[in-house]
Every structure is written in C-alpha cells, then in structure tokens.
Motif scaffolding. Structure first.
Motif, PDB file in Angstrom:
ATOM      1  N   GLN A 144     -51.023   3.294  68.422  1.00 41.75           N
ATOM      2  CA  GLN A 144     -50.914   2.999  66.990  1.00 41.75           C
ATOM      3  C   GLN A 144     -51.116   4.269  66.163  1.00 41.75           C
ATOM      4  OE1 GLN A 144     -53.683  -0.151  65.983  1.00 41.75           O
ATOM      5  NE2 GLN A 144     -53.157  -1.314  67.821  1.00 41.75           N
ATOM      6  N   ARG A 145     -52.131   5.036  66.523  1.00 36.26           N
ATOM      7  CA  ARG A 145     -52.412   6.264  65.773  1.00 36.26           C
ATOM      8  C   ARG A 145     -51.272   7.263  65.905  1.00 36.26           C
ATOM      9  NH1 ARG A 145     -54.096  11.072  67.058  1.00 36.26           N
ATOM     10  NH2 ARG A 145     -54.594  10.460  69.203  1.00 36.26           N
ATOM     11  N   ALA A 146     -50.727   7.398  67.119  1.00 31.30           N
ATOM     12  CA  ALA A 146     -49.623   8.347  67.327  1.00 31.30           C
ATOM     13  C   ALA A 146     -48.396   7.946  66.514  1.00 31.30           C
ATOM     14  CB  ALA A 146     -49.292   8.427  68.809  1.00 31.30           C
ATOM     15  N   ALA A 147     -48.078   6.649  66.498  1.00 28.35           N
ATOM     16  CA  ALA A 147     -46.912   6.181  65.748  1.00 28.35           C
ATOM     17  C   ALA A 147     -47.101   6.402  64.257  1.00 28.35           C
ATOM     18  CB  ALA A 147     -46.671   4.701  66.038  1.00 28.35           C
ATOM     19  N   LEU A 148     -48.321   6.171  63.775  1.00 27.77           N
ATOM     20  CA  LEU A 148     -48.591   6.349  62.347  1.00 27.77           C
ATOM     21  C   LEU A 148     -48.573   7.824  61.969  1.00 27.77           C
ATOM     22  CD1 LEU A 148     -49.186   4.373  60.028  1.00 27.77           C
ATOM     23  CD2 LEU A 148     -51.619   4.816  60.367  1.00 27.77           C
ATOM     24  N   ALA A 149     -49.031   8.670  62.890  1.00 30.51           N
ATOM     25  CA  ALA A 149     -49.055  10.105  62.610  1.00 30.51           C
ATOM     26  C   ALA A 149     -47.653  10.689  62.494  1.00 30.51           C
ATOM     27  CB  ALA A 149     -49.830  10.834  63.716  1.00 30.51           C
ATOM     28  N   ASP A 150     -46.659  10.036  63.106  1.00 36.05           N
ATOM     29  CA  ASP A 150     -45.277  10.512  63.031  1.00 36.05           C
ATOM     30  C   ASP A 150     -44.635  10.232  61.670  1.00 36.05           C
ATOM     31  OD1 ASP A 150     -45.367  11.496  65.580  1.00 36.05           O
ATOM     32  OD2 ASP A 150     -44.529   9.676  66.508  1.00 36.05           O
ATOM     33  N   LEU A 151     -45.266   9.425  60.845  1.00 38.18           N
ATOM     34  CA  LEU A 151     -44.725   9.078  59.528  1.00 38.18           C
ATOM     35  C   LEU A 151     -45.373   9.946  58.458  1.00 38.18           C
ATOM     36  CD1 LEU A 151     -44.813   5.153  59.760  1.00 38.18           C
ATOM     37  CD2 LEU A 151     -42.925   6.695  60.333  1.00 38.18           C
ATOM     38  N   ASP A 152     -44.601  10.227  57.395  1.00 39.54           N
ATOM     39  CA  ASP A 152     -45.171  10.978  56.285  1.00 39.54           C
ATOM     40  C   ASP A 152     -45.864  10.010  55.312  1.00 39.54           C
ATOM     41  OD1 ASP A 152     -43.155   9.733  54.820  1.00 39.54           O
ATOM     42  OD2 ASP A 152     -41.858  11.501  54.823  1.00 39.54           O
ATOM     43  N   ASP A 153     -46.429  10.564  54.258  1.00 36.37           N
ATOM     44  CA  ASP A 153     -47.197   9.748  53.309  1.00 36.37           C
ATOM     45  C   ASP A 153     -46.348   8.664  52.676  1.00 36.37           C
ATOM     46  OD1 ASP A 153     -49.335  11.339  53.884  1.00 36.37           O
ATOM     47  OD2 ASP A 153     -49.242  12.537  52.052  1.00 36.37           O
ATOM     48  N   GLN A 154     -45.125   9.004  52.292  1.00 34.18           N
ATOM     49  CA  GLN A 154     -44.262   8.033  51.622  1.00 34.18           C
ATOM     50  C   GLN A 154     -43.877   6.900  52.565  1.00 34.18           C
ATOM     51  OE1 GLN A 154     -43.514   7.843  48.467  1.00 34.18           O
ATOM     52  NE2 GLN A 154     -42.243   5.998  48.742  1.00 34.18           N
ATOM     53  N   ALA A 155     -43.573   7.256  53.807  1.00 30.23           N
ATOM     54  CA  ALA A 155     -43.182   6.234  54.777  1.00 30.23           C
ATOM     55  C   ALA A 155     -44.345   5.273  55.058  1.00 30.23           C
ATOM     56  CB  ALA A 155     -42.717   6.889  56.073  1.00 30.23           C
ATOM     57  N   VAL A 156     -45.554   5.809  55.145  1.00 35.25           N
ATOM     58  CA  VAL A 156     -46.725   4.946  55.371  1.00 35.25           C
ATOM     59  C   VAL A 156     -46.946   4.020  54.187  1.00 35.25           C
ATOM     60  CG1 VAL A 156     -49.225   4.926  55.641  1.00 35.25           C
ATOM     61  CG2 VAL A 156     -47.848   6.548  56.956  1.00 35.25           C
ATOM     62  N   SER A 157     -46.754   4.550  52.974  1.00 27.98           N
ATOM     63  CA  SER A 157     -46.922   3.717  51.780  1.00 27.98           C
ATOM     64  C   SER A 157     -45.907   2.585  51.744  1.00 27.98           C
ATOM     65  CB  SER A 157     -46.794   4.580  50.523  1.00 27.98           C
ATOM     66  OG  SER A 157     -46.918   3.798  49.353  1.00 27.98           O
ATOM     67  N   GLU A 158     -44.659   2.897  52.092  1.00 27.46           N
ATOM     68  CA  GLU A 158     -43.612   1.872  52.099  1.00 27.46           C
ATOM     69  C   GLU A 158     -43.871   0.829  53.189  1.00 27.46           C
ATOM     70  OE1 GLU A 158     -40.040   4.065  52.579  1.00 27.46           O
ATOM     71  OE2 GLU A 158     -40.020   4.825  50.507  1.00 27.46           O
ATOM     72  N   LEU A 159     -44.328   1.298  54.359  1.00 23.67           N
ATOM     73  CA  LEU A 159     -44.632   0.373  55.447  1.00 23.67           C
ATOM     74  C   LEU A 159     -45.811  -0.528  55.069  1.00 23.67           C
ATOM     75  CD1 LEU A 159     -44.066  -0.581  58.326  1.00 23.67           C
ATOM     76  CD2 LEU A 159     -45.580   1.238  59.158  1.00 23.67           C
ATOM     77  N   THR A 160     -46.814   0.056  54.431  1.00 22.62           N
ATOM     78  CA  THR A 160     -47.978  -0.719  53.987  1.00 22.62           C
ATOM     79  C   THR A 160     -47.559  -1.820  53.020  1.00 22.62           C
ATOM     80  OG1 THR A 160     -49.493   1.146  54.265  1.00 22.62           O
ATOM     81  CG2 THR A 160     -50.164  -0.588  52.730  1.00 22.62           C
ATOM     82  N   GLN A 161     -46.687  -1.472  52.088  1.00 20.96           N
ATOM     83  CA  GLN A 161     -46.230  -2.468  51.112  1.00 20.96           C
ATOM     84  C   GLN A 161     -45.411  -3.562  51.794  1.00 20.96           C
ATOM     85  OE1 GLN A 161     -44.026  -0.780  47.837  1.00 20.96           O
ATOM     86  NE2 GLN A 161     -44.579  -2.495  46.507  1.00 20.96           N
ATOM     87  N   ALA A 162     -44.599  -3.181  52.775  1.00 20.37           N
ATOM     88  CA  ALA A 162     -43.786  -4.166  53.501  1.00 20.37           C
ATOM     89  C   ALA A 162     -44.669  -5.136  54.276  1.00 20.37           C
ATOM     90  CB  ALA A 162     -42.813  -3.452  54.447  1.00 20.37           C
ATOM     91  N   VAL A 163     -45.756  -4.609  54.856  1.00 18.22           N
ATOM     92  CA  VAL A 163     -46.700  -5.467  55.579  1.00 18.22           C
ATOM     93  C   VAL A 163     -47.369  -6.453  54.617  1.00 18.22           C
ATOM     94  CG1 VAL A 163     -48.918  -5.479  56.781  1.00 18.22           C
ATOM     95  CG2 VAL A 163     -47.136  -3.869  57.480  1.00 18.22           C
ATOM     96  N   LEU A 164     -47.740  -5.977  53.445  1.00 16.13           N
ATOM     97  CA  LEU A 164     -48.468  -6.822  52.498  1.00 16.13           C
ATOM     98  C   LEU A 164     -47.593  -7.918  51.890  1.00 16.13           C
ATOM     99  CD1 LEU A 164     -50.671  -4.133  50.695  1.00 16.13           C
ATOM    100  CD2 LEU A 164     -51.477  -5.993  52.156  1.00 16.13           C
ATOM    101  N   VAL A 165     -46.335  -7.629  51.642  1.00 17.49           N
ATOM    102  CA  VAL A 165     -45.462  -8.643  51.030  1.00 17.49           C
ATOM    103  C   VAL A 165     -44.830  -9.545  52.069  1.00 17.49           C
ATOM    104  CG1 VAL A 165     -44.975  -7.168  49.049  1.00 17.49           C
ATOM    105  CG2 VAL A 165     -43.433  -7.117  51.035  1.00 17.49           C
ATOM    106  N   GLY A 166     -45.043  -9.251  53.364  1.00 21.99           N
ATOM    107  CA  GLY A 166     -44.542 -10.119  54.413  1.00 21.99           C
ATOM    108  C   GLY A 166     -43.178  -9.757  54.948  1.00 21.99           C
ATOM    109  N   ASP A 167     -42.615  -8.621  54.506  1.00 21.73           N
ATOM    110  CA  ASP A 167     -41.316  -8.215  55.037  1.00 21.73           C
ATOM    111  C   ASP A 167     -41.435  -7.770  56.491  1.00 21.73           C
ATOM    112  OD1 ASP A 167     -40.196  -8.768  52.614  1.00 21.73           O
ATOM    113  OD2 ASP A 167     -40.205  -6.688  51.903  1.00 21.73           O
TER     114      ASP A 167
END
Length: 845
Positions: A144-167
């Motif tokens: 999990q940490r390795a996969a997250l480390a491969d993403l930049d700040d913007q990608a993590v923010s977008e993924l976080t929002q997608a998780v929260l809204v249920g996408d």
C-alpha cells in the motif's frame, strides 16, 4: 458510683488490664492470621440477574452474531492547521504501521488478517488496485505504501476524493468512519483521522489482556516519538493512567492529610502518648478487618472501599470518647462522692469513665452493626459482602476501643505514674472551644423552635434538591484529570505527571464514531425479518437526545441491513442487480422477495451480511440487528434511553417489538438496579437502627420517643447532604450511594453518644440547660475532635487527580460535617422541645 452493668464491666477491665491486653493480643494474632491464610481476590458487583428483555436480547446476539472480544487501540493523528489526508501524512501513517508490525511485542498481539485499518489503508489499497491487474487483491501495508508513494500530491488528493464520494470502493467499510463526524462529504482535507488496531484478548473472562494492554502502551510510546500532535487511546492506557494518577495523588495528599489529621489530634489530645495509643488501636482494627476478609474469603470490590474509612472514623470517635471521658474523671468532673486512694486513682478514673461511656459505645455499635448486617439478605453478592464486612468491622472496632485500648491506657498511665494533672478533655475549661460550645447551648436553649424550623426547611430543601439529582452512571467520570500547574511544579518525587486520557476520551466522543462494544448499542428484531415494510421502517430513524453519534449529514450513525445492502451493492454487481430487480420504487429498498436478496448478500459476502442478518444452519433468517454508534462520554442511562427511542420508532412503524440492548444498555439496567438495591438496603438499615434504639431507650429509660429523637439529626444531615450534592452536580449513583452508609454509620454514632450523655446528665443535673452544657462541652468536644479529624482527612482527598477518590473525599467530608452540626444543634433542640411539651402536659394534668 452506681453499681450497674457498665460500671461492673469497667471495674473488671481496669483491675485486670494486663490479662485483658494479653487476651486481646492473642485474639488479634488469630484474626490477623486470616490475612495470610485467606485468599482475597478482586471481585465485581456479583451475579446480578436483571429481569429485562434487553438482557435476553444481548445473550441471543452473542450466541447468534458472536461477541466482539477484540481489544481496540485507537490512534488519532491531528493537524489543526493542516491536512491529515494529504500524501505525506498518509505515507507517514503507513510507515508507522510497518514499524508496529515489525515489533514482535506488538505484532504478536494483533488479530485477524488486517489488524490495522485506517483511512490510509483504504487509500493505499485503492492506489495498489488501480496500478495492479488484480483489482480485488488485498495488498500488504508495504505494498500500500509503495503504491501510494508512486503517486504525486494531486493524484493522491483526487484518489482520496474518489474514495470519499464512493467512486472507488475497495471495502465494505465506510471510509468516513475514520474521519470526524463533522467531515464535509467528499472533501479531501481534514484536521484529524483515526486508525483502529485490533488485538487478541488473551486475558480470559476474568482477567485482563496483559499482552494487549502492554502493546497499547508500546504503541503510545512509538506514536509520540513520530507524531507531533495526536494521541493513542485504549483501555490499557486508561488503566495505566488511572493507576499512575492515583499514585501521584496519594504521594501529594498523604503528607498533607497526615499533617492535618495529626495536627488536629494533637490539639484534641495534647498528649503524644495518647495519640500513639489511638493510632495503634486503628492499626489493630485494620488487622482485624483484613483478617475478617481473609477468614471469610470476602473478595475486594468497589463497594468495600468505604469500609476502612468508616471504621477509621468510628475508631477516632470511639477513642476520643474513651480518652476524654477518662480525663473528665481524672479532673473530678464525674466524681460521685467517692475519692479513691492516689494509688488507685488511674484505675478508678478509667472505671468511672468507661462505665459511663461503654453503654453508649455498645448502643452505637449494635445499632449500626446490626443495621448494616441486615442488608445481608440482598440478592447482590457485593452488597452482602459490604453488609457483612461493615457489620463485623464495626463490632471489631468496639472490641478494640471498648476492651483493648482502655486496658492499654490504664497500663501506660500506671507505668508513667501519672497521678498528677494531665490535659483537660477537649472542650472543657475556659478556652475558645469551650466558649463556642457553650454558645451553641445558649443559642439552642433560647430558640429551639427556630433551630428546628431551620432544620426542617433545610431538610425540605434537601429533599427537593434530591428529587432533581443526577442518578446517571458515566464511565467518563472515572477518568483521571490532569493536574494543575502548581502540582506539576512540586519538587522531586512530589511532582505529578500529565494526564490527558480524559481530554482524549472527550475528543474521541466529540469527533469520532465509536469502534468497540462500549461505543455502540444494538437493537434486535426477531419478527418480520423478510417483510419489505420492516426494511422500510429502518430508514430515517430518529437520533435520540444526544447520546447517538450523528454524521455530517445530521443523521444517526446506524449500521443495519439497509446500510449493508447499499455497501455490498456498491462493491458487488450481483448484489446491485438483485436489488434493482426487487426495488420497484427506486428508493434503494427492496419491495419484494427480501429473502432472495438476503441469499444474494450471503453469497457475495457472508461475513458482512451475517453481522446484521442472522441465518440459521437450515437457511432460515431469524433476526436482524442494528449497530448504533454512541458517544463515549454519554452516560449509560443516556445511551439506553436513546437506543430505546430507536427501538420504539421501529415498533411504532411496524407493530413488531424491537429490543434495545448492548453492553451499556445492560450497564444502565444494572446500575439502576444496584442503586435501587443500595437505597433499599440503607432504608432497611435506618429502620433496623430505629427499632433497636427505640427498644433500648424504652428498656433503659422508659421512653419510646428517644429512638426517633436520636435519629432525627441523621435524617436532617442526609437530606441536606443530597441537596448539597445536587448543587455541586455530584450524581447520586451506585458509587456515591455507598457513602450514604458511611454517613449513616457516623451520624448515628454521633447522635447516640450525645443523646446518651444528655439523658445521663438529666439524672444528675438540676436543670436541662445544665445537662445540655455538660453534655455538649464534654461529649460534644469529643465529637468535634472526631468530626474535625475525619472530615479533614477526607477533605484532602478532594485534591486527588482521580475523580472517584475526589468525589468520595468531598461527599464524605461534607456528610461528616453535616452530621456533627445536626447532632449538636437539632438533637438538643428536640430535647428542649420535648421537655417543654412534657412540662405543659404535667401542668395541664
């Protein structure tokens, strides 16, 4: 001297004091052996069966749904001015998890395939599955940490929002569960998050999970080494903080209490030898108390905490009465015309002193002892133990201070050859205290009706206040409080630590939904399981009156069949298809073939489905349950009430009985039943004492009213005590109700001594005023010394960091003070009023 039983007893003891001492020391050795022979263990309240549907429902839930015995650790990370959902914060959280998993002292206690779960794991899993061809695999924390480390700040923010809204859905666990309840839906920013860690409960049913609790403290240490703000919360941490706070409290309080108590005893006795004899007597009483517990195998419980304090209070009181009456005899205040030889004056003085006080001591002992023992009929094991230990302990106190200590005093004074002058009795003479006590007599004598009227008004006020007193039991009230700065700045070993568990608990309760059995209540439904109307009734349930956690949308946080259907439909297409086929109105709730939908849920994820829908081995669906998140700082009664609101709403909508239950619902039932039992026990105690005193005074003095007169000040003190507790917002629950017994014990003791002294003085004095003055300056002085000593010792406990000890000290000190004041004011006023009424009746006849 009159040759009555008291004088004969005192004469035998005084003239055979050495033999008495030897026999009592042998008895003490035998009793003390019980401490070593007996096996004193910690005990709970006892098996207390509450005949209520909630008890049966919880037992059924544990038998069918299973009991969650996982020990939970909550790790809260805070950044008040930052974002705990950004890339760096989530990566640090996963690194922290790896650190914990690498520590065998922590890892060996963890339970399940995914023992650590937090928002960082959900986002890390989503990142891993997005980059992997296997979209349903469960990655390790390192992956999990390795996969997250491969993403930049913007990608993590977008993924976080997608998780929260249920996408993006990677689990049936709602990601919002790990965020504050006021979190804005879909927002990729937050100032706090919580991670849950599950440990194996290795303690068994009657023991603590030692390894899990040790792991919690290890997690806490590692957390503070890594994070700047936040905390780790768990029962092991709470227990450690409570133990340390209690220790710190007594390190600070004990010297102050000792100085204060010894100072007051020094003023009262003005003789170091007498103080040492009295303290030695208290030590012997404690040996007898420990021996009684050992020989009878009485387990230690919360209710028994009051017993040593009750006996110490009685010991101080008994000792002062014996010593002060002895001094009065030595000073000639109790002479009856017989002047002994100087060589016999010590034994003569003890004979006349003990003969005059022993019956009062015996009356106080028998009335309070039998009164407490009468509660042995209680169905509650801890109340029976409390009754037995209190009653036998009171008789032990009488044995020590009515037999051993007078004999020791005779031998010590004979050895010291004290045939000359010694300090006067406390309150006797021309000092300030004597003038104060004489002034009390003057005021009461001049305006007895005013005193009684004022006592009546205070009693009524106390009863009115008691009607509104809080009777709820809140576990948050037992968490240690942080110390004031002055306590932290004390030198060396006296400096206390910093305690934040109370604040941490309040923060969790205020901002997060609970995560363990104590943080949720339940509703069990046994009928209408497959009825579409039943499922429809579970939507839009009420949120109660503040104990149930509300989400950001203001709706109560309730997990049940509807939330499971929605979560599994989002994760499994087969469930969504089955739901669409059965939902004819498009509201997300099936309108037909509910049983078929349940079958699909079990096929998709039986573990999640079975958490709220019970299916028997033959495939029959037998019950539904709701899991309701409740605030950790809410009282058990508030949780029970709000859970009942939810159950009642379901019953009203469907006509099917829904049962509110759960650990804290049952706790409320037990605490309420325990409180009722204690109140009934103390009522029984009071009336047993009243009956005994009425009979005693009738036999000795031919008066039927003296028993009621003697106990009247106790009633006044108790009523005012309850009013004071209401004003100070101190709840009257199973914890503080025990103090009522202590107040009754000491209050009855005070009243009996003064009543007996007044009655005796009336037989020798020319007027009631003279009798009152002799009684209040003599016995009243001893009572004042006793009250000041015990009340001061308890009052110091009000500075404790542990709330239970603080409440115990404050309420007990108040009870003792009120008992003393009522005794020296109300009791004389009633005697005066009684004599006036009797005089008028004699005049009229």
């Amino acid at each position: 001297m009159k040759s009555h039983i008291g004088n004969r007893y005192a004469a035998v003891l005084s003239h055979h004091s050495r033999l008495v001492i030897i026999l009592m020391l042998l008895a003490t050795i035998v009793m003390g052996a019980g401490i070593a022979v007996g096996d004193i263990e910690d005990g709970g309240i006892g098996e207390f069966e509450v005949d209520d549907p909630a008890t049966e429902a919880l037992a059924e839930i544990r038998a069918t749904y299973g009991a969650d015995e996982t020990v939970i650790t909550q790790v809260v990370v805070r950044e008040p001015d930052g974002n705990v959902l950004d890339r760096d914060s989530l990566l640090e959280a996963l690194e922290f998890q790896e650190e914990l998993l690498d520590d065998p002292t922590i890892a060996d206690t963890l339970i399940g395939e995914s023992p650590i779960i937090g928002f960082e794991n959900i986002v890390g899993t989503a990142a891993y599955q997005a980059a992997s061809s296997d979209a349903e695999s469960e990655p390790t924390v390192a992956e999990q940490r390795a996969a997250l480390a491969d993403l930049d700040d913007q990608a993590v923010s977008e993924l976080t929002q997608a998780v929260l809204v249920g996408d993006v859905a990677v689990s049936t666990i709602d990601p919002a569960r790990f965020l504050p309840t006021d979190q804005v839906d879909g927002s990729p920013t937050s100032d706090a998050r919580v991670t849950l860690i599950g440990h194996l409960d290795d303690g068994g049913p009657d023991a603590q999970p030692t390894a899990a609790f040790s792991a919690q403290r290890g997690i806490e240490k590692r957390f503070h080494d890594r994070f700047d703000d936040g905390f780790v919360f768990g029962q092991g941490i709470v227990d450690a903080a409570s133990s340390a706070a209690t220790g710190d409290s007594f390190i600070v309080i004990t010297p102050v209490a000792l100085i204060l108590v010894l100072g007051i005893l020094g003023v009262a006795y003005r003789d170091p030898t007498d103080i040492l004899i009295a303290l030695g007597g208290i030590g012997v009483v404690m040996v007898w108390l420990g021996g009684i517990m050992g020989w009878l195998s009485i387990p230690m419980s919360q209710l028994l905490i009051a017993v040593p304090f009750l006996l110490i209070g009685l010991s101080i009181d008994y000792a002062l009465h014996v010593f002060m009456r002895y001094r009065e005899a030595r000073a000639g205040r109790l002479d009856d015309g017989i002047i002994p030889d100087e060589s016999e004056r010590i034994r003569w003085a003890m004979t006349i002193a003990l003969g005059g006080v022993i019956l009062a001591l015996a009356a106080a002992t028998i009335s309070t002892g039998v009164g407490f023992l009468s509660n042995y009929v209680s169905p509650l094991a801890a109340v029976r133990d409390f009754a037995l230990l209190s009653g036998l302990g009171i008789f032990a106190t009488f044995a020590v201070f009515g037999i051993l200590i007078p004999a020791v005093k005779v031998e010590v004074d004979t050895y010291r050859d004290e045939t000359g002058k010694q300090p006067a009795a406390f309150g006797i003479g021309t000092g300030v205290l004597n003038r104060v006590l004489t002034g009390v007599v003057s005021v009461v004598s001049r305006a007895p009706l005013l005193v009684i009227a004022l006592a009546f008004l205070l009693t009524v006020g106390g009863v009115v206040g008691a009607a509104g007193i809080d009777t709820e039991f809140n576990e948050a009230d037992f968490l240690p409080q942080d110390a004031p700065e002055w306590a932290k700045s004390l030198p060396g070993p006296f400096a206390v630590g910093t305690y934040t568990v109370a604040d941490d608990s309040a923060y969790l309760a205020e901002r997060f939904a609970g995560s363990d059995e104590r943080s949720r209540s339940q509703v069990l439904i046994r009928d209408g399981i497959a009825d579409p109307e039943m499922l429809a009734s579970l939507a839009d349930l009420p949120g109660g009156d503040g104990a149930i956690v509300l989400g950001a949308d203001g709706q109560p946080s309730i997990q049940g069949p509807l939330t499971v259907i929605t979560a599994l439909a989002d994760q499994y297409p087969s469930v969504q298809t089955a739901l669409d086929e059965r939902d004819t109105t498009g509201d997300g709730i099936p309108n037909e073939d509910v049983t078929g939908l349940y079958d699909v849920l079990y096929e998709a994820d039986s573990e999640v489905a079975s958490s709220v829908i019970h299916r028997s081995p033959d495939g029959t669906y037998e019950s539904l349950r709701l899991l309701i998140a409740v605030r950790g700082d809410a009282s058990a009664q508030a949780v029970s009430s709000d859970t009942q609101v939810v159950a009642d709403a379901i019953t009203e909508r469907t006509g099917v009985t829904a049962v509110a239950t759960g650990d804290r619902v049952i706790s409320a039932l037990i605490q309420d039943a325990l409180l009722d039992t204690l109140i009934q026990a103390f009522v029984i105690t009071f009336f047993v004492i009243l009956g005994f005193l009425t009979m005693l005074y009738f036999v000795r003095h031919g008066r039927l009213d003296l028993g009621a007169i003697t106990l009247s000040p106790v009633l006044v003190a108790l009523a005012v005590l309850l009013g004071v507790m209401a004003l100070l917002e101190i709840p009257y629950n199973s914890e503080t109700a025990v103090i009522t017994g202590l107040a009754i014990g000491l209050g009855v003791d005070y009243s009996i001594h003064l009543s007996e002294r007044i009655t005796t003085e009336l037989e020798h004095r020319a007027s009631l005023t003279e009798a009152l003055e002799a009684s209040i300056t003599g016995t009243g002085g001893a009572l004042l010394g006793s009250a000041l000593t015990t009340a001061s010792g308890f009052a110091v406990l009000a500075f404790s960091l542990a709330p239970p000890i603080r409440r115990f000290g404050l309420v007990t000190a108040t009870a003792i003070g009120l008992a003393f004041i009522a005794c020296i004011t109300v009791l004389p006023a009633l005697f005066i009023l009684r004599e006036r009424i009797a005089a008028r009746l004699r005049k009229g006849s």
